[in-house]
Design an enzyme around this catalytic site. Structure first.
Site, PDB file in Angstrom:
ATOM      1  N   HIS A 166       1.517   4.501  -2.904  1.00  0.00           N
ATOM      2  CA  HIS A 166       1.652   5.966  -2.834  1.00  0.00           C
ATOM      3  C   HIS A 166       2.897   6.442  -3.578  1.00  0.00           C
ATOM      4  O   HIS A 166       2.880   7.497  -4.224  1.00  0.00           O
ATOM      5  CB  HIS A 166       1.724   6.409  -1.373  1.00  0.00           C
ATOM      6  CG  HIS A 166       0.416   6.332  -0.649  1.00  0.00           C
ATOM      7  ND1 HIS A 166      -0.743   6.893  -1.144  1.00  0.00           N
ATOM      8  CD2 HIS A 166       0.083   5.765   0.547  1.00  0.00           C
ATOM      9  CE1 HIS A 166      -1.728   6.670  -0.291  1.00  0.00           C
ATOM     10  NE2 HIS A 166      -1.259   5.981   0.729  1.00  0.00           N
ATOM     11  N   HIS A 205       0.828  -1.214   0.000  1.00  0.00           N
ATOM     12  CA  HIS A 205       0.000   0.000   0.000  1.00  0.00           C
ATOM     13  C   HIS A 205       0.858   1.258   0.000  1.00  0.00           C
ATOM     14  O   HIS A 205       0.600   2.193  -0.768  1.00  0.00           O
ATOM     15  CB  HIS A 205      -0.910   0.002   1.234  1.00  0.00           C
ATOM     16  CG  HIS A 205      -1.720   1.252   1.379  1.00  0.00           C
ATOM     17  ND1 HIS A 205      -2.939   1.422   0.762  1.00  0.00           N
ATOM     18  CD2 HIS A 205      -1.475   2.405   2.055  1.00  0.00           C
ATOM     19  CE1 HIS A 205      -3.416   2.620   1.044  1.00  0.00           C
ATOM     20  NE2 HIS A 205      -2.541   3.239   1.839  1.00  0.00           N
ATOM     21  N   GLU A 206       1.886   1.287   0.829  1.00  0.00           N
ATOM     22  CA  GLU A 206       2.754   2.467   0.878  1.00  0.00           C
ATOM     23  C   GLU A 206       3.532   2.623  -0.435  1.00  0.00           C
ATOM     24  O   GLU A 206       3.774   3.747  -0.876  1.00  0.00           O
ATOM     25  CB  GLU A 206       3.710   2.375   2.064  1.00  0.00           C
ATOM     26  CG  GLU A 206       3.019   2.291   3.426  1.00  0.00           C
ATOM     27  CD  GLU A 206       1.966   3.364   3.646  1.00  0.00           C
ATOM     28  OE1 GLU A 206       2.103   4.464   3.072  1.00  0.00           O
ATOM     29  OE2 GLU A 206       0.997   3.109   4.385  1.00  0.00           O
TER      30      GLU A 206
END
Length: 226
Positions: free
Chosen positions: A99, A95-96
């Site tokens: 980004h 998920h990071e």
């Protein structure tokens, strides 16, 4: 009585969301991924696969303190996710990285959110001072100014939603296409990401409700002055 119910709702929604993410993370942090890769290794592989060799992966501090820092181009993972070999660690790390990919591809909502940061900070810091003075002194203009400042902070939280959901979508695409989790683990990874997304949804919902309440107070104050 209605105010008691209202405040109970805006307090309970975030608590429920936080409990959900903690319980879900705790459950799947005990389930090892079949790839047995640490979160740091998952992050590095995703970044490399997308040509983001300049984005670093570092161990952060604090429970679930995972984030991507666009200023230093760094994915920081909490200790349990940096070293962990669980489905939860893989999902959060991915998920990071989502980004980081958004940043590299200049994802519109992410750019907009970054541009909103100074305005949102001002809104968060000063809105309640103006609102408190406006309500206490019965100055509708002061209250309206506070509402405008608060609306900027609320807009920031709303813009955060597509950013987070898109990062999770990118994360699932990456871990599946790169074979970092198996097809059987995909459902569990989605549960982790969905639970995390609930915290943002809850925060945005509470912020919108509070903004609407203040707008009603403002309209009522104007009615009284008329």
């Amino acid at each position: 009585m209605l105010y008691i119910i209202y405040f109970a709702i805006i307090v309970l929604i975030p608590i429920w969301a936080q409990m959900r993410v903690k319980n879900t993370f705790a459950k799947y942090s005990r389930v090892a991924s079949l790839s047995y890769r640490r979160g740091a290794e998952v992050a590095r592989e995703i970044l490399n696969a997308n040509g983001l060799y300049d984005v670093g992966v570092e161990e952060g501090h604090g429970f679930l303190s995972d984030h991507y820092d666009p200023r230093t181009k760094t994915v920081r993972l909490s200790p349990e996710n940096y070293h962990g070999q669980s489905i939860a660690a893989a999902a959060v790390a991915a998920h990071e990285c989502g980004h980081a990919i958004q940043d590299a591809q200049e994802y519109a909502f992410l750019r907009f959110r970054h541009a909103m940061v100074p305005i949102a900070n001002i809104g968060s810091n000063f809105s309640w001072i103006l609102i408190f003075i406006g309500i206490l002194a019965h100055i509708s203009g002061m209250l309206l100014l506070g509402i405008i400042f608060m609306a900027a902070a609320v807009l920031f939280q709303i813009i955060t939603l597509p950013v987070e959901f898109n990062a999770s979508s990118r994360a699932m695409d990456q871990v599946v296409s790169l074979g970092l989790i198996s097809n059987n683990e995909e459902r569990e990874a989605r549960k982790v990401l969905n639970a995390a997304a609930l915290t943002y949804v809850a925060a945005a919902a509470v912020a919108v409700l509070e903004l609407l309440r203040l707008v009603l107070i403002f309209t009522g104050m104007n009615r009284d002055e008329d």
